[in-house]
Design a protein around this motif. Structure first.
Motif, short mmCIF file in Angstrom:
data_model
loop_
_atom_site.label_atom_id
_atom_site.label_comp_id
_atom_site.label_asym_id
_atom_site.label_seq_id
_atom_site.Cartn_x
_atom_site.Cartn_y
_atom_site.Cartn_z
N LEU A 93 -7.11 5.82 6.04
CA LEU A 93 -5.82 6.13 5.43
C LEU A 93 -4.97 7.04 6.31
N ASP A 94 -5.59 7.67 7.29
CA ASP A 94 -4.84 8.47 8.25
C ASP A 94 -4.23 7.62 9.37
N TRP A 153 6.17 11.46 -3.70
CA TRP A 153 6.11 10.22 -2.92
C TRP A 153 7.34 9.36 -3.23
N ASP A 193 -10.52 7.74 -1.05
CA ASP A 193 -11.42 7.83 0.11
C ASP A 193 -12.64 8.67 -0.22
N ALA A 224 2.67 5.99 5.06
CA ALA A 224 2.69 6.28 3.63
C ALA A 224 3.26 5.12 2.83
N LEU A 269 0.84 -1.20 0.00
CA LEU A 269 0.00 0.00 0.00
C LEU A 269 0.87 1.25 0.00
N CYS A 270 0.62 2.13 -0.94
CA CYS A 270 1.31 3.42 -1.04
C CYS A 270 0.27 4.52 -0.86
N VAL A 271 0.44 5.36 0.15
CA VAL A 271 -0.56 6.39 0.46
C VAL A 271 -0.02 7.76 0.07
N HIS A 293 -5.14 9.82 -0.03
CA HIS A 293 -5.69 10.23 1.26
C HIS A 293 -6.04 11.71 1.16
N ALA A 299 -2.99 4.76 -3.11
CA ALA A 299 -4.21 5.29 -2.52
C ALA A 299 -4.10 6.79 -2.27
N ASP A 319 -0.74 11.57 0.24
CA ASP A 319 -1.52 12.45 1.11
C ASP A 319 -1.71 13.82 0.46
#
Length: 273
Positions: free
Chosen positions: A242-243, A148, A210, A247, A123-125, A164, A162, A127
């Motif tokens: 996601l919070d 990122w 989200d 990340a 998983l790569c978040v 966020h 993803a 933000d």
């Protein structure tokens, strides 16, 4: 065989949960046989916690078209029949759910055809919550992806990337769909150029948001859907939590439904951190 012998044999064969995750590294070394597939590298390191990424939904949960996404009847109840049973009618794209390639293509994979090794993924978040707070139409851009990568390294093979945006907390009111005076919805999503970058430059297999749509709310052409899904990748919409995940470094487990020919469907999704 005596009862004691059976018990001892079972004990010898049982693995603890942590040992099971460690053992997945050995599974990855072998070829897939039958229903067994190579384990993603992210599983080999083990994880210390689990975060639920799935909204609980009912007929009041926001949907893209505004109509209730689920209706429930109870033909059997415990008081009268000795057991409980609900009859559900569900729109495939309700609550936290999957968009299969078939959703936006003539002959793409249906949800039951998604490869199982694409459902347990790094998983790569990304933000963009601060930007989305100031601009409901904010989008993930190639610059966000480059930032990122500069911080966390390359996007892993078979990753879910993803967004966020901080939108998950708005599901209890009108702010989630956020219909403006122009009668368009306003919420964040992925810019088409970010989707194209992920397709052309990475091995990502999933995109998650989200919000209600991979495309931002005012989109009239669904450009991101039409680029992403026909490429054989899938989407996740209405993700939460996601919070609560890093990340980089978490593993997403996607409990995709398997109704034959489905264009998507509600899913139980969690992250191992």
């Amino acid at each position: 065989m005596c009862d004691v012998c059976v018990m001892n044999t079972v004990k010898e064969r049982m693995l603890s949960r942590r040992d099971l995750f460690r053992a997945s590294a050995a599974v990855a070394a072998g070829a897939a046989v039958g229903g067994v597939v190579s384990a993603p590298p992210a599983l080999a390191g083990g994880h210390g916690g689990v975060v639920d990424m799935t909204h609980v939904y009912d007929d009041a949960f926001p949907t893209y078209f505004g109509a209730p996404g689920i209706t429930t009847e109870q033909p059997f109840n415990f008081a009268e029949h000795g057991f409980n049973l609900l009859q559900l009618s569900v729109n495939e794209h309700t609550g936290t759910h999957i968009d299969a390639p078939l959703h936006f293509s003539a002959d793409g994979q249906s949800v039951d055809e998604l490869p199982v090794d694409n459902l347990v993924v790094p998983l790569c978040v990304v933000d963009i919550a601060a930007r989305a707070e100031a601009d409901a139409d904010a989008q993930v851009t190639p610059d966000d992806l480059r930032a990122w990568i500069a911080t966390h390294g390359d996007i892993p093979d078979k990753a879910c990337v993803a967004m966020h945006s901080g939108w998950a907390g708005k599901t209890g009111g009108d702010g989630y769909r956020n219909v403006g005076a122009d009668e368009a919805m306003h919420f964040p999503g992925f810019h088409i150029e970010a989707a194209q970058m992920l397709i052309e430059e990475t091995g990502a297999v999933a995109m998650a948001v989200d919000t209600l749509s991979l495309d931002h709310g005012p989109s009239a052409d669904f450009a991101t859907h039409y680029a992403w899904l026909p490429s054989g990748r899938y989407g996740i919409e209405n993700l939460k939590g996601l919070d609560q995940v890093p990340a980089a470094g978490a593993t997403l487990v996607v409990g995709a439904p398997t109704h034959r020919g489905g264009t998507g469907g509600p899913a139980r999704i969690f992250a191992m951190i």
